[in-house]
Design an enzyme around this catalytic site. Sequence first.
Site, PDB file in Angstrom:
ATOM      1  N   ALA A 157       0.847  -1.191   0.000  1.00  0.00           N
ATOM      2  CA  ALA A 157       0.000   0.000   0.000  1.00  0.00           C
ATOM      3  C   ALA A 157       0.882   1.239   0.000  1.00  0.00           C
ATOM      4  O   ALA A 157       2.083   1.157  -0.236  1.00  0.00           O
ATOM      5  CB  ALA A 157      -0.932  -0.031   1.206  1.00  0.00           C
ATOM      6  N   LEU A 159       1.888   3.280   2.434  1.00  0.00           N
ATOM      7  CA  LEU A 159       2.842   3.484   3.516  1.00  0.00           C
ATOM      8  C   LEU A 159       3.622   2.238   3.890  1.00  0.00           C
ATOM      9  O   LEU A 159       4.653   2.339   4.552  1.00  0.00           O
ATOM     10  CB  LEU A 159       2.118   4.007   4.770  1.00  0.00           C
ATOM     11  CG  LEU A 159       1.305   5.288   4.617  1.00  0.00           C
ATOM     12  CD1 LEU A 159       0.693   5.679   5.949  1.00  0.00           C
ATOM     13  CD2 LEU A 159       2.163   6.414   4.071  1.00  0.00           C
ATOM     14  N   VAL A 162       2.974  -5.909   3.326  1.00  0.00           N
ATOM     15  CA  VAL A 162       2.751  -7.011   4.271  1.00  0.00           C
ATOM     16  C   VAL A 162       3.337  -8.303   3.717  1.00  0.00           C
ATOM     17  O   VAL A 162       3.106  -8.653   2.554  1.00  0.00           O
ATOM     18  CB  VAL A 162       1.244  -7.187   4.555  1.00  0.00           C
ATOM     19  CG1 VAL A 162       1.009  -8.357   5.504  1.00  0.00           C
ATOM     20  CG2 VAL A 162       0.657  -5.906   5.134  1.00  0.00           C
ATOM     21  N   ASP A 308     -10.701   3.578   6.711  1.00  0.00           N
ATOM     22  CA  ASP A 308     -10.050   3.181   5.459  1.00  0.00           C
ATOM     23  C   ASP A 308     -10.532   1.806   4.996  1.00  0.00           C
ATOM     24  O   ASP A 308      -9.729   0.898   4.766  1.00  0.00           O
ATOM     25  CB  ASP A 308      -8.533   3.178   5.648  1.00  0.00           C
ATOM     26  CG  ASP A 308      -7.783   3.278   4.325  1.00  0.00           C
ATOM     27  OD1 ASP A 308      -8.429   3.609   3.307  1.00  0.00           O
ATOM     28  OD2 ASP A 308      -6.566   3.028   4.307  1.00  0.00           O
TER      29      ASP A 308
END
Length: 520
Positions: A157, A159, A162, A308
């Site tokens: 994403a 920032l 994963v 979000d």
Amino acid sequence: MVRGIIRIASLASVSLSSSGFFLYGTGYWDPSDFGVVRIGRAVLTTAAITWDYFTKLRHVEAGTEEYENIKSQVHLRSAHRLLDLCCFNRGTFIKVGQHLAALEYLVPPEYTKTLSVLHSQAPCTPFTDVVQVIREDLGKEISEVFEEFEKTPLGAASLAQVHRAVLQDGRKVAVKVQHPKVQAQSSRDILIMEVLLHVVKKIFPQFEFMWLIEEAKKNLPLELDFQNEGRNAEKMSSIVSSFSFLRIPRIYWELSTKRVLVMEYMEGGQVNDREYMKRNQIDVNKVSHALGKLYSEMIFVHGFVHCDPHPGNVLVRQNPENCAPEIILLDHGLYQVLTESFRLDYCSLWQALIAADKERIRIYSQRLGAGELYPLFACMLTARSWESVNRGIYENTVSKEEIHEIRSNAATYLPEISQLLASVPRQMLLLLKTNDLLRGIETSLGTHSSSSAFFYMSRCCVRALARHRKEKADSLWSYIHISLSETFCLGQLQMYEIALRLQSCIGRWINHVLLWLYLQ
């Protein structure tokens, strides 16, 4: 018409460029770290999109089949240009791209489909940088902490990204690692954004975008602190513990820092993936209802809102024990805490919207800062036309014609929308974004808000307002009176919902009988 399209395209690109303040740079040389490169790319993209619309559509008659075909082709080219811009500039450009991809009821499908890859396939950080962040934050090598660690991320994403891993004791975990170039650039990027916003205001004097930077200053430090995200996850898990359908990954605090978050690994498909649900026999209507129920509880009862919910952050799976759908809620970095006065006014406004009470809609919209633009505010909240709001949004479902009307009118009201966004409380901005994302999911699933969703929303509003009045009660009799009134209102809602369900069942039964008689 052409000017309107050019205006929308220009604003989309300019909004991306004016939102591009999460830049990457910590000493690694990267052309995208330099402001002049990022700004130049945004300007060139804006110019290319504007020129494409202008040259391809100005000599074609609007409304013709040729016009629609050419417009679709320009949409697709422009969407790919925006995707390239997001991937090149990263950070908030990706966040804005994710948001656009979720607005399926408002943005042309060429854009939403193209930009949807940003939900889980944003540009990745090289694995060597991931290793370095873990080494710096945990003080250990990856092999000392994890038995296995997949080099290819599950998703990336704006920032962070994963990775799937296995701890030394065999537990499967998901490891969220912050992109190493985010922290150092943030202050300078906000300054760049201020400059860009002033430029935008010079070009479009009627638009007010300074609220963007205000929100950035407030939210960026929180989103960059993964320990804050972990605390939010645990608080949300505690607040909605009664919801058996909700799963929030457990946080492993001993292995988590501000830039590294280790959590329980959970598998599922993205909430907008209808094919996944079909393969796994998951009822999309139950998923949509559960998501609406969850967010009604967050917003109206607790005032603690996950802001979000794009499809990459909401997974679904089937419970193996009872075959019921489960929702896995991820990425708890961005939350909005609503003040009590705001939450209660918002409850009252939604009660008025559901009841189609125009006078109360005006009163509570104005209390929330909408002023005389309250009809537009109501339309933005409900994603319905003002005519539908007046008729009652729970009594009539949204039609294709209404969706087309909303899309067509959106460009016309851009100055008023901008004025409205600048005047409402800051808390409202993230709620509007959250509403847009949730409606985007509904659109993907083909499950526009049903009457049952509005009934649950109404119950949450009744409970929230009654709880507030009981807390302020100055006598036992007053407390009892409020409790009885609450019980009566909830009972009315329950009976009305049952009556509508019976009416629906009887209607279907009559249709089946008539069809059977016709075929005889």
